[in-house]
Design a protein around this motif. Structure first.
Motif, PDB file in Angstrom:
ATOM      1  N   PRO A 302       0.826  -1.242   0.089  1.00 39.50           N
ATOM      2  CA  PRO A 302       0.037   0.125  -0.211  1.00 39.50           C
ATOM      3  C   PRO A 302       0.843   1.234   0.055  1.00 39.50           C
ATOM      4  CG  PRO A 302      -0.891  -1.592   1.814  1.00 39.50           C
ATOM      5  CD  PRO A 302       0.442  -2.111   1.195  1.00 39.50           C
ATOM      6  N   VAL A 303       1.686   1.299   0.911  1.00 44.49           N
ATOM      7  CA  VAL A 303       2.580   2.565   0.829  1.00 44.49           C
ATOM      8  C   VAL A 303       3.306   2.690  -0.464  1.00 44.49           C
ATOM      9  CG1 VAL A 303       4.765   3.557   2.101  1.00 44.49           C
ATOM     10  CG2 VAL A 303       2.949   2.194   3.229  1.00 44.49           C
ATOM     11  N   ALA A 304       3.986   1.635  -1.075  1.00 44.40           N
ATOM     12  CA  ALA A 304       4.668   1.783  -2.333  1.00 44.40           C
ATOM     13  C   ALA A 304       3.718   2.377  -3.311  1.00 44.40           C
ATOM     14  CB  ALA A 304       5.043   0.303  -2.727  1.00 44.40           C
ATOM     15  N   LEU A 305       2.308   1.574  -3.435  1.00 41.18           N
ATOM     16  CA  LEU A 305       1.664   2.286  -4.250  1.00 41.18           C
ATOM     17  C   LEU A 305       1.152   3.789  -4.301  1.00 41.18           C
ATOM     18  CD1 LEU A 305      -1.162  -0.882  -4.291  1.00 41.18           C
ATOM     19  CD2 LEU A 305       0.427  -0.043  -6.130  1.00 41.18           C
ATOM     20  N   ALA A 306       0.916   4.021  -2.796  1.00 38.65           N
ATOM     21  CA  ALA A 306       0.814   5.473  -2.675  1.00 38.65           C
ATOM     22  C   ALA A 306       1.842   6.379  -3.168  1.00 38.65           C
ATOM     23  CB  ALA A 306       0.544   5.606  -1.290  1.00 38.65           C
ATOM     24  N   PHE A 307       3.086   5.947  -2.944  1.00 45.89           N
ATOM     25  CA  PHE A 307       4.268   6.806  -3.277  1.00 45.89           C
ATOM     26  C   PHE A 307       4.193   6.826  -4.891  1.00 45.89           C
ATOM     27  CE2 PHE A 307       7.480   7.585   0.179  1.00 45.89           C
ATOM     28  CZ  PHE A 307       6.319   7.467   1.068  1.00 45.89           C
ATOM     29  N   ALA A 308       4.035   5.704  -5.434  1.00 44.20           N
ATOM     30  CA  ALA A 308       4.229   5.459  -6.842  1.00 44.20           C
ATOM     31  C   ALA A 308       3.088   6.430  -7.713  1.00 44.20           C
ATOM     32  CB  ALA A 308       4.270   3.994  -7.308  1.00 44.20           C
ATOM     33  N   ALA A 309       1.994   6.087  -7.116  1.00 45.47           N
ATOM     34  CA  ALA A 309       0.693   6.921  -7.601  1.00 45.47           C
ATOM     35  C   ALA A 309       1.154   8.231  -7.591  1.00 45.47           C
ATOM     36  CB  ALA A 309      -0.642   6.367  -6.829  1.00 45.47           C
TER      37      ALA A 309
END
Length: 561
Positions: A302-309
């Motif tokens: 989830p954190v990686a997705l938030a940063f990537a998005a």
């Protein structure tokens, strides 16, 4: 002896109380300026007769609860899996740039990423044989999933920030060692031994996230559904309607929004109790969950997705701002041009300058007031441990973040109009201050109280006064946290949409109000230019805040708090 809350806390709470009074009276029919001279329930009857009201209310309720649940759950899992590791330190370094991205810019970036003609679909268009965008309703879906995703992308970094600030007081190393000695896995051990102490400190920020998600306007206008829209969006439409009789209905709707947010907070308190019950049962059953490696790996997602998005979204905004003709399914624009920048900069210069003035004005005033409050609290602290803000002061500080903006800002607007006060930059600075000061206090309180008190005792032993120690020791040592708090305050002010729109009466546009106004249009190039400028301004302030301490303390490695 009764100890009253600090004047700053009362100063921030006063506009909320006054604004609520200003919205409750017209909600019950009393607004003499518009002919409402007697109390009545007619505004509520008109409100409940509006088509689609129940759907709007349920959407707002679901957004508040689900956004908070996912954000808190993802924060807990990531912190439990990675606290104290290199990955956690890496995520911590990336929080500053993410926090500086305004909600509207992040929402536009996500829209450009997930839309049927967005980057994700373009990447798979060749394998799937797509030559036109698929006929899917992704942005603006009826269930509000895109809107909730946009909120999670922004609230997750904020909750990580407050957890990082709270971790030292929870002594995670000691708790994890104890849990490991009893055979618990890392995630279960952190959840049972450390998380309760952390959550007690971040409870008010979590409630602020729930309140914001249930009443958000700018993200809902960009990513949310329109048929029907969330309740807060419909309220803003009624407030701006030329038919002044709708102000009574809007006031009644604001009271309903307040009730919905209180319901979200009550449901969240129920979730808290359920979570505590599950943890007690898990501890009583003796489940150790020591084989949690797959869960720890998944916790980063989830954190990686938030940063990537956020990162990919900003990149897309920048690309669209300089793109020529960019048709589907091209992954990159075939031609680049600065035409959109040349056409837009002239009209955006005044809103951009006003954003900077409001940001620095409100952030500087907030910083002065917060520093005075924290220093007064530190000097009057008589306990053995580090000083902390009292629960009452913290609650008053967070009151403007917990009460829905649309509920009390509308009341303030009515009172401002009734008093004959014309919109001005000073008035907007004062209104922004209500929302900026809590974030400045949140960012600065932990480092301010954590500075070793022996510095002050050392200064006193050398014959220096408290004032000299404050100016020559404490402020230079805390230059980094102070400038970071200033940058956070600036970013909060730059992202304010509803207070600027309503109190400014649309006459004092900022880069944020201009960006959100473009949501209903289809010109992605102009949206890209506006959103990049909206992000660039706080980004430059954060960059300056990170570089200035190194320049001030050049050659003085010990000047680090």
């Amino acid at each position: 002896m009764t100890r009253w809350p600090h004047p700053l806390a009362l100063l921030l709470a006063a506009p909320v109380v006054v604004g609520l009074v200003g919205v409750i009276l017209p909600a019950f029919g009393y607004l003499p300026a518009l002919g409402g001279t007697a109390f009545s329930l007619q505004p509520f009857r008109d409100l409940f007769a509006v088509p689609g009201l129940a759907a709007s209310a349920l959407l707002s309720l679901a957004a508040g609860l689900l956004t908070t649940l996912v954000s808190v759950g993802a924060t807990l899992l990531f912190t439990a899996a990675f606290a104290g590791t290199r990955g956690f330190r890496l995520a911590r370094r990336g929080l500053g740039p993410l926090l500086g991205v305004p909600h509207a810019a992040a929402a536009f970036g996500l829209a450009f990423l997930i839309a049927p003609s967005g980057l994700l679909v373009r990447l798979v268009s060749a394998p799937l044989g797509l030559t036109t965008p698929p006929d899917l309703l992704i942005v603006g879906d009826p269930m509000g999933l895109a809107m909730m995703a946009g909120l999670i992308v922004k609230e997750l970094p904020f909750l990580l920030l407050v957890v990082i600030a709270a971790l030292p007081q929870a002594d995670p190393e000691r708790g994890l060692k104890l849990a490991r000695s009893l055979g618990y896995g890392r995630v279960a051990g952190f959840t049972l031994a450390v998380w309760p102490a952390v959550y007690r400190q971040i409870r008010l920020p979590v409630l602020a996230v729930a309140a914001f998600a249930s009443s958000v306007v700018d993200v809902a206008l960009i990513l949310g559904p329109m048929t029907p829209a969330p309740l807060a969006v419909r309220l803003v439409e009624w407030m701006g309607d030329p038919d002044l009789s709708l102000r009574f209905q809007a006031a009644a709707g604001a009271v309903l929004q307040l009730g919905l947010t209180l319901a979200v907070l009550a449901l969240w308190l129920g979730v808290e109790r359920l979570g505590a019950f599950v943890c007690r049962r898990m501890a009583a059953r003796g489940a150790r969950f020591h084989r949690d490696r797959p869960m720890r790996r998944a916790a980063a997602l989830p954190v990686a997705l938030a940063f990537a998005a956020t990162g990919l979204g900003l990149l897309l905004l920048a690309l669209w701002s300089i793109a020529g003709l960019w048709t589907f399914p091209d992954i990159l624009p075939p031609t680049l041009t600065l035409r959109s920048w040349r056409d837009s900069l002239t009209s955006l210069a005044a809103p951009l300058a006003r954003t900077a003035v409001l940001g620095f004005g409100s952030a500087l005033v907030a910083l002065l007031l917060v520093v005075a409050m924290l220093e007064q609290r530190r000097r009057t602290h008589s306990g053995t441990g580090p000083a902390r803000l009292s629960p009452g002061v913290a609650a008053l500080l967070y009151l403007p973040l917990i009460v829905p903006q649309v509920a009390f800002i509308f009341g303030l607007q009515i009172l401002v109009l009734a008093a004959g006060i014309a919109p001005s930059t000073g008035l907007l600075v004062a209104v922004h201050l209500v929302f900026v000061a809590p974030y400045v206090a949140l960012a600065l309180a932990a480092p301010w109280f954590a500075l070793d008190p022996r510095y002050d005792r050392m200064a006193a032993s050398l014959g220096r006064s408290r004032r000299a120690a404050f100016w020559r020791l404490r402020l230079p040592l805390l230059a980094g946290p102070i400038l970071t708090a200033l940058a956070i305050g600036f970013a909060v002010s730059a992202g304010q949409y509803l207070p600027t729109l309503l109190i400014g009466a649309g006459r004092l546009p900022t880069i944020t109000t201009e960006a959100v106004a473009l949501a209903s249009g289809g010109n992605r190039r102009v949206i890209g230019v506006t959103a990049v400028l909206q992000t660039l301004l706080p980004g430059l302030v954060f960059l300056a805040a990170s570089l200035l301490p190194a320049l001030l303390h050049r050659g003085r490695r010990g000047m680090r708090a």
